[in-house]
Design an enzyme around this catalytic site. Structure first.
Site, PDB file in Angstrom:
ATOM      1  N   GLY A 141      -4.909   4.184  -1.210  1.00 29.06           N
ATOM      2  CA  GLY A 141      -5.180   3.772  -2.598  1.00 29.06           C
ATOM      3  C   GLY A 141      -5.306   2.251  -2.670  1.00 29.06           C
ATOM      4  N   HIS A 142      -4.338   1.554  -2.037  1.00 33.05           N
ATOM      5  CA  HIS A 142      -4.413   0.081  -1.997  1.00 33.05           C
ATOM      6  C   HIS A 142      -5.687  -0.353  -1.269  1.00 33.05           C
ATOM      7  CE1 HIS A 142       0.194   0.483  -2.062  1.00 33.05           C
ATOM      8  NE2 HIS A 142      -0.119  -0.084  -3.208  1.00 33.05           N
ATOM      9  N   GLN A 154      11.237  -3.580 -12.636  1.00 33.22           N
ATOM     10  CA  GLN A 154      10.597  -2.338 -13.087  1.00 33.22           C
ATOM     11  C   GLN A 154      11.326  -1.078 -12.617  1.00 33.22           C
ATOM     12  OE1 GLN A 154       6.804  -3.506 -10.978  1.00 33.22           O
ATOM     13  NE2 GLN A 154       6.576  -1.307 -10.771  1.00 33.22           N
ATOM     14  N   GLN A 162       0.121   2.175 -16.959  1.00 34.69           N
ATOM     15  CA  GLN A 162       0.299   0.803 -16.464  1.00 34.69           C
ATOM     16  C   GLN A 162      -0.968  -0.026 -16.744  1.00 34.69           C
ATOM     17  OE1 GLN A 162       2.332  -0.450 -12.696  1.00 34.69           O
ATOM     18  NE2 GLN A 162       0.275  -0.511 -11.877  1.00 34.69           N
ATOM     19  N   VAL A 164      -7.487   7.555  -5.509  1.00 34.63           N
ATOM     20  CA  VAL A 164      -7.770   8.116  -4.174  1.00 34.63           C
ATOM     21  C   VAL A 164      -6.774   9.251  -3.956  1.00 34.63           C
ATOM     22  CG1 VAL A 164      -7.872   7.607  -1.705  1.00 34.63           C
ATOM     23  CG2 VAL A 164      -8.528   5.854  -3.367  1.00 34.63           C
ATOM     24  N   SER A 215       0.260   7.910  -3.340  1.00 35.80           N
ATOM     25  CA  SER A 215       1.275   7.004  -3.889  1.00 35.80           C
ATOM     26  C   SER A 215       2.295   6.712  -2.792  1.00 35.80           C
ATOM     27  CB  SER A 215       1.976   7.700  -5.063  1.00 35.80           C
ATOM     28  OG  SER A 215       3.244   7.136  -5.287  1.00 35.80           O
ATOM     29  N   SER A 216       2.885   5.508  -2.847  1.00 38.10           N
ATOM     30  CA  SER A 216       3.899   5.149  -1.843  1.00 38.10           C
ATOM     31  C   SER A 216       5.091   6.097  -1.904  1.00 38.10           C
ATOM     32  CB  SER A 216       4.394   3.725  -2.085  1.00 38.10           C
ATOM     33  OG  SER A 216       3.310   2.847  -2.127  1.00 38.10           O
ATOM     34  N   ARG A 217       5.316   6.698  -3.075  1.00 39.58           N
ATOM     35  CA  ARG A 217       6.488   7.573  -3.218  1.00 39.58           C
ATOM     36  C   ARG A 217       6.210   9.016  -2.790  1.00 39.58           C
ATOM     37  NH1 ARG A 217       7.674   4.332  -8.212  1.00 39.58           N
ATOM     38  NH2 ARG A 217       9.752   3.428  -7.982  1.00 39.58           N
TER      39      ARG A 217
HETATM   40  O1  PAF Z   1       1.492  -0.508  -9.288  1.00 41.70           O
HETATM   41  C1  PAF Z   1       2.304  -1.200  -8.639  1.00 41.70           C
HETATM   42  O2  PAF Z   1       2.371  -1.158  -7.406  1.00 41.70           O
HETATM   43  C2  PAF Z   1       3.240  -2.122  -9.384  1.00 41.70           C
HETATM   44  O3  PAF Z   1       3.630  -1.591 -10.591  1.00 41.70           O
HETATM   45  C3  PAF Z   1       2.667  -3.543  -9.569  1.00 41.70           C
HETATM   46  C4  PAF Z   1       1.417  -3.522 -10.431  1.00 41.70           C
HETATM   47  C5  PAF Z   1       2.341  -4.153  -8.206  1.00 41.70           C
HETATM   48  C6  PAF Z   1       3.690  -4.431 -10.268  1.00 41.70           C
HETATM   49  O4  PAF Z   1       4.864  -4.542  -9.536  1.00 41.70           O
END
Ligand code: PAF
Length: 195
Positions: free
Chosen positions: A33-34, A58, A150, A173, A182-184
């Protein structure tokens, strides 16, 4: 690939870099995704900077701040392969020194849906993203459509505060089974994954 760990170093690096400038903010644990965000930024921008910062603001008191995946070495390898120009990798103290007390509350949009079950989460996101945009002052900042709320919070903040950065949203993605990356996802058991 330049790695900058202080705000001062980051500003210095950016003074000499080619424009337009694109920012891909992350909390690390770089995944496909990144990668899509970075690839899109590389098309639009002459310099791409990625931030890696696990933002304590957060995470709620019972959330996974301590266990959030941290894998800086492999992240840096991946970012290098993607030809990212620079990585901003600050410590928590660098971003939020002991006397830090400001919080960006974007209002109603932060308090519904995910915000309802995670009080303070979107204020934490808005506060770090606002700081990153003010430090880096990119032309574009890239976020995944996967995190729809977000995106709305960040767009509202940027509009309300007259921040010049254009927020660009990149399509989600997915894994081969359809789950949004997602990382999680690594926390999910097989049954949770398919429920
Ligand atoms: O989506 C994320 O990974 C986080 O919420 C972000 C936008 C990097 C802010 O910490």
């Amino acid at each position: 690939m330049e790695i900058v760990t202080t705000i001062e170093q980051c500003i210095q690096y950016l003074e000499g870099c080619a424009r337009p400038l694109g920012l891909v903010p992350t909390m690390g644990a770089i995944h496909n995704g990144h990668k899509e965000l970075i690839k899109t930024a590389s098309i639009n921008d002459s310099t791409v900077i990625t931030s890696i910062f696990v933002n304590p603001l957060q995470f709620g008191p019972n959330e996974d701040l301590d266990n959030y995946p941290r894998q800086v070495d492999s992240d840096l390898e991946k970012l290098k392969e993607l030809e990212v120009d620079a990585v901003f990798l600050p410590s928590p103290k660098e971003v939020f020194p002991d006397n830090f007390s400001t919080s960006i509350n974007v209002g109603n949009i932060s308090n519904v849906l995910e915000g309802q079950s995670r009080p303070g989460h979107f204020a934490g996101v808005a506060t770090i993203v606002c700081k990153l945009l003010l430090i880096i002052n990119p032309h574009h900042a890239y976020f995944g459509e996967k995190d729809a709320q977000q995106c709305l919070v960040i767009e509202k903040m940027v509009h309300d505060l007259n921040i010049k950065t254009k927020i660009l949203k990149v399509p989600t993605v997915r894994e081969t089974d359809g789950l949004a990356i997602s990382s999680r996802n690594m926390y999910l058991s097989k049954s949770e994954r398919y429920s």
